[in-house]
Design a protein around this motif. Structure first.
Motif, PDB file in Angstrom:
ATOM      1  N   THR A   1       0.828  -1.208   0.000  1.00 33.25           N
ATOM      2  CA  THR A   1       0.000   0.000   0.000  1.00 33.25           C
ATOM      3  C   THR A   1       0.865   1.261   0.000  1.00 33.25           C
ATOM      4  OG1 THR A   1      -0.151   0.150   2.437  1.00 33.25           O
ATOM      5  CG2 THR A   1      -1.780  -1.240   1.300  1.00 33.25           C
ATOM      6  N   ARG A   2       2.176   1.101  -0.126  1.00 31.65           N
ATOM      7  CA  ARG A   2       3.044   2.284  -0.179  1.00 31.65           C
ATOM      8  C   ARG A   2       2.636   3.185  -1.338  1.00 31.65           C
ATOM      9  NH1 ARG A   2       9.229   1.426  -0.521  1.00 31.65           N
ATOM     10  NH2 ARG A   2       9.206   3.591   0.182  1.00 31.65           N
ATOM     11  N   PRO A   3       2.618   4.486  -1.116  1.00 37.31           N
ATOM     12  CA  PRO A   3       2.270   5.408  -2.202  1.00 37.31           C
ATOM     13  C   PRO A   3       3.263   5.306  -3.355  1.00 37.31           C
ATOM     14  CG  PRO A   3       2.179   6.509  -0.068  1.00 37.31           C
ATOM     15  CD  PRO A   3       2.826   5.178   0.168  1.00 37.31           C
ATOM     16  N   ASP A   4       2.766   5.487  -4.564  1.00 32.91           N
ATOM     17  CA  ASP A   4       3.619   5.386  -5.753  1.00 32.91           C
ATOM     18  C   ASP A   4       4.790   6.364  -5.703  1.00 32.91           C
ATOM     19  OD1 ASP A   4       2.042   3.398  -6.818  1.00 32.91           O
ATOM     20  OD2 ASP A   4       0.857   4.746  -8.076  1.00 32.91           O
ATOM     21  N   HIS A   5       4.550   7.561  -5.180  1.00 31.16           N
ATOM     22  CA  HIS A   5       5.628   8.558  -5.168  1.00 31.16           C
ATOM     23  C   HIS A   5       6.771   8.149  -4.240  1.00 31.16           C
ATOM     24  CE1 HIS A   5       4.842  10.443  -1.180  1.00 31.16           C
ATOM     25  NE2 HIS A   5       3.582  10.144  -1.431  1.00 31.16           N
TER      26      HIS A   5
ATOM     27  N   THR B   1       2.895   3.399 -11.272  1.00 27.46           N
ATOM     28  CA  THR B   1       1.438   3.480 -11.250  1.00 27.46           C
ATOM     29  C   THR B   1       0.882   2.240 -10.568  1.00 27.46           C
ATOM     30  OG1 THR B   1       1.431   4.692 -13.354  1.00 27.46           O
ATOM     31  CG2 THR B   1      -0.649   3.718 -12.632  1.00 27.46           C
ATOM     32  N   GLU B   2       0.262   2.458  -9.414  1.00 25.87           N
ATOM     33  CA  GLU B   2      -0.310   1.360  -8.619  1.00 25.87           C
ATOM     34  C   GLU B   2       0.710   0.257  -8.360  1.00 25.87           C
ATOM     35  OE1 GLU B   2      -3.909   0.078 -10.465  1.00 25.87           O
ATOM     36  OE2 GLU B   2      -4.968   1.942 -10.005  1.00 25.87           O
ATOM     37  N   GLY B   3       1.925   0.675  -8.070  1.00 26.63           N
ATOM     38  CA  GLY B   3       2.980  -0.269  -7.722  1.00 26.63           C
ATOM     39  C   GLY B   3       3.723  -0.856  -8.902  1.00 26.63           C
ATOM     40  N   VAL B   4       3.244  -0.613 -10.106  1.00 24.65           N
ATOM     41  CA  VAL B   4       3.919  -1.118 -11.304  1.00 24.65           C
ATOM     42  C   VAL B   4       4.936  -0.081 -11.765  1.00 24.65           C
ATOM     43  CG1 VAL B   4       3.668  -1.886 -13.683  1.00 24.65           C
ATOM     44  CG2 VAL B   4       1.923  -2.477 -11.984  1.00 24.65           C
ATOM     45  N   VAL B   5       6.196  -0.481 -11.805  1.00 25.95           N
ATOM     46  CA  VAL B   5       7.296   0.426 -12.137  1.00 25.95           C
ATOM     47  C   VAL B   5       7.692   0.255 -13.606  1.00 25.95           C
ATOM     48  CG1 VAL B   5       9.699   1.040 -11.642  1.00 25.95           C
ATOM     49  CG2 VAL B   5       8.168   0.335  -9.780  1.00 25.95           C
TER      50      VAL B   5
ATOM     51  N   VAL C   1      12.661  -3.310  -4.382  1.00 18.64           N
ATOM     52  CA  VAL C   1      12.145  -2.207  -3.566  1.00 18.64           C
ATOM     53  C   VAL C   1      10.794  -2.603  -2.988  1.00 18.64           C
ATOM     54  CG1 VAL C   1      11.287   0.170  -3.612  1.00 18.64           C
ATOM     55  CG2 VAL C   1      13.398  -0.424  -4.823  1.00 18.64           C
ATOM     56  N   ASP C   2      10.612  -2.398  -1.698  1.00 17.02           N
ATOM     57  CA  ASP C   2       9.371  -2.768  -1.027  1.00 17.02           C
ATOM     58  C   ASP C   2       8.182  -2.043  -1.645  1.00 17.02           C
ATOM     59  OD1 ASP C   2      10.773  -4.393   0.710  1.00 17.02           O
ATOM     60  OD2 ASP C   2      10.972  -2.837   2.243  1.00 17.02           O
ATOM     61  N   GLY C   3       7.148  -2.796  -1.937  1.00 18.04           N
ATOM     62  CA  GLY C   3       5.932  -2.217  -2.492  1.00 18.04           C
ATOM     63  C   GLY C   3       5.823  -2.343  -3.995  1.00 18.04           C
ATOM     64  N   VAL C   4       6.897  -2.761  -4.654  1.00 16.90           N
ATOM     65  CA  VAL C   4       6.869  -2.910  -6.111  1.00 16.90           C
ATOM     66  C   VAL C   4       6.096  -4.173  -6.476  1.00 16.90           C
ATOM     67  CG1 VAL C   4       8.256  -3.357  -8.175  1.00 16.90           C
ATOM     68  CG2 VAL C   4       8.995  -1.631  -6.521  1.00 16.90           C
TER      69      VAL C   4
ATOM     70  N   ARG D   1       5.415  -4.993  -9.914  1.00 17.22           N
ATOM     71  CA  ARG D   1       6.024  -5.518 -11.136  1.00 17.22           C
ATOM     72  C   ARG D   1       6.900  -4.439 -11.739  1.00 17.22           C
ATOM     73  NH1 ARG D   1       4.184  -6.046 -16.707  1.00 17.22           N
ATOM     74  NH2 ARG D   1       2.275  -4.927 -16.149  1.00 17.22           N
ATOM     75  N   VAL D   2       7.921  -4.846 -12.483  1.00 14.22           N
ATOM     76  CA  VAL D   2       8.804  -3.903 -13.170  1.00 14.22           C
ATOM     77  C   VAL D   2       8.690  -4.123 -14.677  1.00 14.22           C
ATOM     78  CG1 VAL D   2      11.197  -3.204 -13.618  1.00 14.22           C
ATOM     79  CG2 VAL D   2      10.438  -3.669 -11.275  1.00 14.22           C
ATOM     80  N   VAL D   3       8.365  -3.055 -15.397  1.00 10.92           N
ATOM     81  CA  VAL D   3       8.342  -3.081 -16.854  1.00 10.92           C
ATOM     82  C   VAL D   3       9.658  -2.464 -17.327  1.00 10.92           C
ATOM     83  CG1 VAL D   3       7.180  -2.297 -18.942  1.00 10.92           C
ATOM     84  CG2 VAL D   3       5.836  -2.849 -16.880  1.00 10.92           C
ATOM     85  N   ASP D   4      10.520  -3.286 -17.882  1.00 12.35           N
ATOM     86  CA  ASP D   4      11.866  -2.854 -18.272  1.00 12.35           C
ATOM     87  C   ASP D   4      11.876  -2.424 -19.739  1.00 12.35           C
ATOM     88  OD1 ASP D   4      14.525  -2.435 -18.723  1.00 12.35           O
ATOM     89  OD2 ASP D   4      15.160  -4.484 -18.255  1.00 12.35           O
ATOM     90  N   GLU D   5      11.949  -1.111 -19.962  1.00 15.69           N
ATOM     91  CA  GLU D   5      12.032  -0.574 -21.315  1.00 15.69           C
ATOM     92  C   GLU D   5      13.367   0.142 -21.539  1.00 15.69           C
ATOM     93  OE1 GLU D   5       8.622   1.834 -22.132  1.00 15.69           O
ATOM     94  OE2 GLU D   5       7.188   0.190 -21.807  1.00 15.69           O
TER      95      GLU D   5
END
Length: 222
Positions: free
Chosen positions: A143-147, A174-178, A200-203, A205-209
């Protein structure tokens, strides 16, 4: 990069019972506080075990059980013994599965999952109870804020770990998706950036571009 520990998420106001607490009083504590389990403390204040609602339900399950075959199975023998118990000491599961306050939330989640339990008493170095951590407590990490997640990735991953300027990688959360975007000098930097961001806590998923100019890993992956 600092991972949250059990100390950061645990509940310190813990409902407990003593080894000699009558079974009826244990049931009343569970009902009053709307909880499904409670640590049992010995005379020294150390965790001797845990009593759950399931332990109490054995008193109903085996109340009129006339079938003799389950007694040959250890699990049923233990359950039957608990069904006739009159105190927390008789009902509890012992030894209790516990964890220290400085353990990471990853360790706590692993213990909860592998042990098939819903909560862990948290004990200090001498075994004294200092809190309790549940699955729900660990879920709060998401539930950590995205910022906050974004700031941690920029500061701890981009600047401190990779020694790059903040603008080198665009970090959107956005909603934990990085989502990581940018063009780095080496492929190893891009791989490391994504790997560290996932930790990182709260992540979620990571979208690697991320792109790169030089593949300095081709010999490693060949």
């Amino acid at each position: 990069m600092r991972h949250r520990t059990v100390r950061d998420v645990m509940t310190t106001d813990v409902v407990t019972v003593r080894v000699g607490t009558p079974a009826k009083d244990v049931a009343e504590q569970l009902d009053r506080h709307r909880i499904s389990g409670v640590p049992v403390l010995d005379e020294a204040g150390h965790v001797a075990g845990v009593v759950t609602a399931t332990d109490l339900l054995h008193k109903i399950t085996y109340q009129e059980d006339g079938d003799e075959w389950p007694r040959f199975l250890r699990r049923h023998r233990v359950d039957r013994e608990k069904a006739h118990g009159t105190t927390a000491n008789d009902l509890m599961t012992s030894p209790a599965t516990t964890i220290g306050p400085d353990a990471s939330i990853v360790e706590a989640a692993t213990v909860l999952e592998s042990g098939g339990v819903k909560r862990l008493p948290v004990v200090d170095v001498v075994g004294a109870l200092v809190g309790i951590v549940s699955r729900a407590d660990l879920v709060k990490v998401f539930t950590r804020p995205d910022h906050q997640i974004r700031d941690e990735i920029v500061t701890d991953v981009v600047e401190r770990a990779l020694l790059l300027p903040p603008a080198a990688i665009t970090v959107d959360v956005t909603e934990g998706v990085v989502t990581l975007r940018g063009h780095l000098e080496r492929r190893s930097e891009a791989v490391l950036a994504a790997a560290l961001a996932r930790r990182v806590d709260g992540v979620v998923r990571v979208v690697d571009e991320l792109g790169y100019l030089n593949d300095d890993t081709r010999y490693v992956y060949a």
